[in-house]
Design a protein around this motif. Structure first.
Motif, PDB file in Angstrom:
ATOM      1  N   ALA A 186       6.806  40.841  43.084  1.00  0.00           N
ATOM      2  CA  ALA A 186       5.772  41.861  43.289  1.00  0.00           C
ATOM      3  C   ALA A 186       4.475  41.247  43.821  1.00  0.00           C
ATOM      4  O   ALA A 186       3.381  41.613  43.402  1.00  0.00           O
ATOM      5  CB  ALA A 186       5.504  42.648  42.005  1.00  0.00           C
ATOM      6  N   ASN A 187       4.603  40.267  44.738  1.00  0.00           N
ATOM      7  CA  ASN A 187       3.456  39.618  45.380  1.00  0.00           C
ATOM      8  C   ASN A 187       2.545  38.884  44.401  1.00  0.00           C
ATOM      9  O   ASN A 187       1.339  38.819  44.598  1.00  0.00           O
ATOM     10  CB  ASN A 187       2.644  40.630  46.191  1.00  0.00           C
ATOM     11  CG  ASN A 187       3.510  41.311  47.211  1.00  0.00           C
ATOM     12  OD1 ASN A 187       4.330  40.679  47.857  1.00  0.00           O
ATOM     13  ND2 ASN A 187       3.350  42.615  47.340  1.00  0.00           N
ATOM     14  N   ARG A 188       3.134  38.341  43.353  1.00  0.00           N
ATOM     15  CA  ARG A 188       2.367  37.587  42.366  1.00  0.00           C
ATOM     16  C   ARG A 188       3.012  36.226  42.145  1.00  0.00           C
ATOM     17  O   ARG A 188       4.224  36.078  42.239  1.00  0.00           O
ATOM     18  CB  ARG A 188       2.298  38.345  41.038  1.00  0.00           C
ATOM     19  CG  ARG A 188       1.529  39.633  41.128  1.00  0.00           C
ATOM     20  CD  ARG A 188       1.526  40.396  39.808  1.00  0.00           C
ATOM     21  NE  ARG A 188       2.891  40.666  39.384  1.00  0.00           N
ATOM     22  CZ  ARG A 188       3.387  40.323  38.187  1.00  0.00           C
ATOM     23  NH1 ARG A 188       2.641  39.715  37.297  1.00  0.00           N
ATOM     24  NH2 ARG A 188       4.636  40.588  37.875  1.00  0.00           N
ATOM     25  N   ALA A 194      -1.752  34.794  40.002  1.00  0.00           N
ATOM     26  CA  ALA A 194      -2.476  35.014  41.257  1.00  0.00           C
ATOM     27  C   ALA A 194      -1.753  36.064  42.097  1.00  0.00           C
ATOM     28  O   ALA A 194      -0.524  36.117  42.130  1.00  0.00           O
ATOM     29  CB  ALA A 194      -2.598  33.712  42.029  1.00  0.00           C
ATOM     30  N   ARG A 195      -2.529  36.869  42.771  1.00  0.00           N
ATOM     31  CA  ARG A 195      -2.012  37.932  43.624  1.00  0.00           C
ATOM     32  C   ARG A 195      -2.060  37.461  45.072  1.00  0.00           C
ATOM     33  O   ARG A 195      -3.060  36.889  45.515  1.00  0.00           O
ATOM     34  CB  ARG A 195      -2.893  39.172  43.447  1.00  0.00           C
ATOM     35  CG  ARG A 195      -2.438  40.393  44.189  1.00  0.00           C
ATOM     36  CD  ARG A 195      -3.388  41.552  43.915  1.00  0.00           C
ATOM     37  NE  ARG A 195      -4.712  41.287  44.455  1.00  0.00           N
ATOM     38  CZ  ARG A 195      -5.113  41.654  45.671  1.00  0.00           C
ATOM     39  NH1 ARG A 195      -4.297  42.281  46.462  1.00  0.00           N
ATOM     40  NH2 ARG A 195      -6.331  41.375  46.075  1.00  0.00           N
ATOM     41  N   GLN A 202       0.924  38.578  53.173  1.00  0.00           N
ATOM     42  CA  GLN A 202       2.324  38.909  52.955  1.00  0.00           C
ATOM     43  C   GLN A 202       3.074  38.929  54.278  1.00  0.00           C
ATOM     44  O   GLN A 202       2.618  39.459  55.263  1.00  0.00           O
ATOM     45  CB  GLN A 202       2.449  40.274  52.277  1.00  0.00           C
ATOM     46  CG  GLN A 202       1.892  40.300  50.879  1.00  0.00           C
ATOM     47  CD  GLN A 202       1.840  41.702  50.316  1.00  0.00           C
ATOM     48  OE1 GLN A 202       2.463  42.609  50.831  1.00  0.00           O
ATOM     49  NE2 GLN A 202       1.086  41.869  49.247  1.00  0.00           N
ATOM     50  N   LYS A 203       4.249  38.334  54.278  1.00  0.00           N
ATOM     51  CA  LYS A 203       5.148  38.268  55.426  1.00  0.00           C
ATOM     52  C   LYS A 203       4.579  37.495  56.611  1.00  0.00           C
ATOM     53  O   LYS A 203       5.192  37.439  57.659  1.00  0.00           O
ATOM     54  CB  LYS A 203       5.584  39.663  55.858  1.00  0.00           C
ATOM     55  CG  LYS A 203       6.382  40.350  54.783  1.00  0.00           C
ATOM     56  CD  LYS A 203       6.988  41.616  55.268  1.00  0.00           C
ATOM     57  CE  LYS A 203       7.845  42.165  54.156  1.00  0.00           C
ATOM     58  NZ  LYS A 203       7.972  43.564  54.133  1.00  0.00           N
TER      59      LYS A 203
END
Length: 95
Positions: A29-31, A44-45, A51-52
């Motif tokens: 989940a992008n963490r 951390a996010r 992303q990508k």
């Protein structure tokens, strides 16, 4: 480009509230879980702009910016290539 500098690159260094960190675990989940240079473990996010475009893996060295209102969380702001991370270690910026 001359060879006098021994292959040293000018790398992005932490600004303001940013700290060096090493990715210890991928949470989904992008963490990611990171171990920061100030000795703290943080979640951390990975922001949408990364992303990508920039793939982050375990053991990568990143810059994170801890949140003001929750010190155990942060945002990833930069990822270093392996050769750049090696240069940071040689110069003593990170362990």
């Amino acid at each position: 480009m001359s060879e006098d500098d021994g292959g040293r690159k000018n790398l992005r260094m932490p600004e303001d509230d940013e700290v060096f960190a090493e990715v210890t675990d991928m949470l989904g989940a992008n963490r990611v879980q990171v171990r920061c240079a100030d000795g703290k473990e943080r979640t951390a996010r990975i922001p949408g702009r990364m992303q990508k475009r920039i793939w982050i893996r375990e053991d990568d060295v990143v810059l994170v910016e801890p949140w003001d209102w929750q010190d155990d969380k942060a945002d990833v702001t930069w990822r270093y290539e392996k050769s750049d991370a090696d240069q940071l270690r040689e110069e003593g910026h990170i362990e």
